[in-house]
Design an enzyme around this catalytic site. Structure first.
Site, short mmCIF file in Angstrom:
data_model
loop_
_atom_site.label_atom_id
_atom_site.label_comp_id
_atom_site.label_asym_id
_atom_site.label_seq_id
_atom_site.Cartn_x
_atom_site.Cartn_y
_atom_site.Cartn_z
CD GLU A 228 -0.89 1.35 -6.19
OE1 GLU A 228 -1.45 0.30 -5.79
OE2 GLU A 228 -0.47 2.22 -5.44
CB CYS A 262 -1.06 -1.21 -2.11
SG CYS A 262 0.28 -0.13 -2.65
#
Length: 456
Positions: A228, A262
């Site tokens: 990720e 993020c």
């Protein structure tokens, strides 16, 4: 040999808050061996695992009053955000505890042959977690891996080792010996974890650059990875967007954890005719975003986590201003404290070519990009490297959804942003990574398939 210590500092005050001995390679080997031994028993009893994961959830909630202040002190985020992170981590364990899957299915059966398909855990998992959301991101990996029947060695970013160790200690107090452990140290220790022959899966959250390095390292042992990675997440306002609604939500999301998230909105595309209205509405929402030490109840935006991040964000902001961008609000430090502060900043009169827009700056700065043709915006996004999250805003929900379906990203929200649900799969495409965390898909990421084919 001398034991190396990791030193943690408060990013708001720059005061040392604690030290922890770094894990040696020999100690890491011992942890992995213990995890492998524990796996041989842990893998077999799903009901036991479900009960203990639920207990882990309870213990995290019970200990939130101790964990959250340490998270704020070591990472920098406001105390309310830290408490929310701990509770979300607890929800991840509760969610993983309730997930069901079929352990096996019959593939074929005749008088002379029987074959069935089973899913089973992988073994020892290396969970490498970053500094921005160390507790929640660790929990997302660990809870799913444990639910599937694996054991886990956690390797946190060095600068948040104290709070991650505290959480691992809480979990280890619930789980059987060896099921979870923590290794603290720098990149060399991370490489040793990834390359260890008894580590059967690596789950990493962090930068795209480091993710690529982990892929290369894992290839030596053909170890599967979940990555990720970065996400320069856009928000697109359509011509019929509710400006006040979008400004309120995006201001909250853009500066959460000082923009170090993020999936935070990192650039907003606004129809040219609506830019003035949007910037004014957004700036109004910034009035109560007081900057300071996260332990101060009045603080809404804490410091950046480290000096390197502050330098990166400050540099791209300065370049944008030099290139003609206008600062609508912010741009200063916002406080007299000595830490790594940058006040929430809104920028306009900028386009896709500026680094502030094209790069994931990972800080409390939001550029507003004017556009006249949504198709050109979507084409530009399609040619960019990231694909983690995005949002589309419009009163015509059907039309906004149609636009959302044209965006290549792991999650696309409509009339919301940062709306995470631990029961839904989360992850990216393109340079934002692959694999999923959250919900049933997150557990499946830690399982493998085996065929048992029997001749009668």
């Amino acid at each position: 040999m001398d034991t190396t210590e990791l030193i943690s500092y408060n990013p708001a005050t720059l005061v040392e808050i604690g030290r922890i001995a770094a894990t040696t390679t020999a100690e890491l080997d011992s942890m992995i061996e213990s995890a492998h031994d524990a796996f041989l028993g842990w893998r077999h009893d799903r009901n036991l695992r479900k009960g203990l994961l639920a207990a882990c959830s309870y213990e995290l909630m019970r200990m939130s009053g101790e964990i959250a202040p340490l998270l704020t002190t070591e990472q920098g985020k406001p105390l309310a955000e830290a408490a929310s992170e701990v509770w979300t981590a607890a929800k991840s364990f509760a969610e993983s505890a309730r997930i069901e899957w079929e352990p096996e299915s019959l593939a074929a059966h005749t008088d002379v042959r029987t074959a069935f398909i089973e899913v089973h855990p992988l073994g020892v998992v290396g969970a490498i977690v970053p500094w921005n959301f160390p507790i929640f991101l660790m929990a997302a990996k660990v809870s799913a891996a444990l639910a599937a029947g694996n054991t886990v060695v956690v390797k946190p970013a060095e600068s948040v080792s104290l709070v991650v160790r505290k959480v691992v200690d809480v979990l280890a107090g619930v789980l059987p010996a060896g099921v979870i452990s923590i290794a603290v140290g720098g990149p060399d220790l991370g490489r040793a974890l990834v390359n260890h022959p008894k580590v059967r899966k690596v789950s990493f959250t962090g930068s795209t650059t480091v993710g690529k390095q982990i892929m290369r390292q894992a290839s030596d042992t053909v170890t599967p990875v979940t990555l990720e990675l970065g996400g320069n997440d856009p928000a697109i306002l359509l011509a019929d967007a509710d400006i006040d609604r979008a400004a309120t939500a995006l201001a909250r999301g853009a500066f959460f954890n000082a923009g170090q998230m993020c999936i935070a909105p990192k650039r907003v595309y606004v129809p040219t005719a609506l830019v003035d209205r949007f910037c004014q509405a957004f700036a109004d929402r910034m009035d109560d975003l007081s900057v300071g030490d996260g332990l101060d109840p009045a603080t809404r935006v804490g410091p950046l986590h480290n000096v390197r991040q502050l330098e990166i964000v400050s540099h791209v902001l300065e370049k944008a201003i030099a290139g003609g961008a206008t600062v609508v609000r912010g741009g200063d430090r916002g406080t007299d404290l000595p830490g790594y502060f940058l006040a929430p900043t809104l920028v306009r009169d900028i386009d896709d070519s500026a680094e502030l827009v094209a790069l994931e700056q990972f800080g409390p700065v939001l550029p507003v990009v004017a556009y006249d043709d949504v198709d050109s915006v979507l084409s530009s996004l399609d040619n960019q490297e990231f694909g983690l999250g995005a949002s589309v805003w419009g009163n015509d929900v059907e039309n906004a959804t149609d636009v959302a379906l044209r965006i290549d990203a792991g999650t696309v929200w409509v009339n919301q942003h940062n709306a995470l649900d631990v029961g839904l799969p989360f992850g990216g495409v393109k340079s934002s990574g692959f694999g999923r965390e959250g919900g049933a898909a997150g557990v499946e990421d830690f399982l493998q398939t085996r065929v048992i084919d029997i001749k009668l």
